[in-house]
Design a protein around this motif. Structure first.
Motif, PDB file in Angstrom:
ATOM      1  N   VAL A  29     -11.098   1.410  48.421  1.00 61.65           N
ATOM      2  CA  VAL A  29     -10.687   1.296  49.822  1.00 61.65           C
ATOM      3  C   VAL A  29     -11.944   1.491  50.664  1.00 61.65           C
ATOM      4  N   VAL A  30     -12.326   0.464  51.436  1.00 63.71           N
ATOM      5  CA  VAL A  30     -13.524   0.553  52.264  1.00 63.71           C
ATOM      6  C   VAL A  30     -13.208   0.644  53.746  1.00 63.71           C
ATOM      7  N   GLY A  31     -11.959   0.444  54.106  1.00 58.90           N
ATOM      8  CA  GLY A  31     -11.572   0.563  55.506  1.00 58.90           C
ATOM      9  C   GLY A  31     -10.075   0.724  55.651  1.00 58.90           C
ATOM     10  N   VAL A  32      -9.673   1.573  56.579  1.00 60.90           N
ATOM     11  CA  VAL A  32      -8.262   1.800  56.869  1.00 60.90           C
ATOM     12  C   VAL A  32      -8.121   1.933  58.373  1.00 60.90           C
ATOM     13  N   GLY A  33      -7.155   1.225  58.941  1.00 64.74           N
ATOM     14  CA  GLY A  33      -6.919   1.357  60.371  1.00 64.74           C
ATOM     15  C   GLY A  33      -6.032   0.252  60.896  1.00 64.74           C
ATOM     16  N   GLY A  34      -5.264   0.573  61.902  1.00 67.77           N
ATOM     17  CA  GLY A  34      -4.407  -0.404  62.532  1.00 67.77           C
ATOM     18  C   GLY A  34      -3.347  -0.971  61.610  1.00 67.77           C
ATOM     19  N   GLY A  35      -2.920  -0.161  60.647  1.00 70.70           N
ATOM     20  CA  GLY A  35      -1.905  -0.621  59.708  1.00 70.70           C
ATOM     21  C   GLY A  35      -2.429  -1.588  58.663  1.00 70.70           C
ATOM     22  N   GLN A  36      -3.745  -1.715  58.577  1.00 75.52           N
ATOM     23  CA  GLN A  36      -4.349  -2.605  57.583  1.00 75.52           C
ATOM     24  C   GLN A  36      -5.332  -1.833  56.728  1.00 75.52           C
ATOM     25  N   VAL A  37      -5.563  -2.360  55.537  1.00 74.97           N
ATOM     26  CA  VAL A  37      -6.506  -1.753  54.613  1.00 74.97           C
ATOM     27  C   VAL A  37      -7.475  -2.829  54.154  1.00 74.97           C
ATOM     28  N   THR A  38      -8.730  -2.450  53.986  1.00 77.90           N
ATOM     29  CA  THR A  38      -9.744  -3.367  53.476  1.00 77.90           C
ATOM     30  C   THR A  38     -10.194  -2.865  52.113  1.00 77.90           C
ATOM     31  N   LEU A  39     -10.113  -3.752  51.114  1.00 79.09           N
ATOM     32  CA  LEU A  39     -10.495  -3.397  49.750  1.00 79.09           C
ATOM     33  C   LEU A  39     -11.730  -4.177  49.335  1.00 79.09           C
ATOM     34  N   GLN A  40     -12.481  -3.576  48.439  1.00 81.59           N
ATOM     35  CA  GLN A  40     -13.653  -4.215  47.855  1.00 81.59           C
ATOM     36  C   GLN A  40     -13.590  -3.971  46.358  1.00 81.59           C
TER      37      GLN A  40
END
Length: 64
Positions: free
Chosen positions: A35-46
């Motif tokens: 998990v590289v980012g979390v916010g605004g009800g969204q998650v960014t994965l790498q």
């Protein structure tokens, strides 16, 4: 939260309380993601990098 696996298109369930740096896996193909980012009800994965260790060298050091 749910997101799509970039390797197989499978659905990855990510806990709502996940934190940056946590690892999650695709239940379909087993690919690990960080998990590289979390916010605004969204998650960014790498895609998680494979950490390779020199076990043979560690065993030699312990045994000597």
């Amino acid at each position: 939260m749910k997101t799509e696996c970039s390797m197989c298109g499978g659905l990855i369930e990510v806990p709502d309380d996940c934190l940056k740096g946590e690892l999650v896996s695709c239940p379909d193909c087993g690919t690990d993601y960080e998990v590289v980012g979390v916010g605004g009800g969204q998650v960014t994965l790498q895609a998680a990098e494979d950490v390779k260790e020199d076990w043979e060298n560690k065993i030699r050091i312990i045994c000597n």
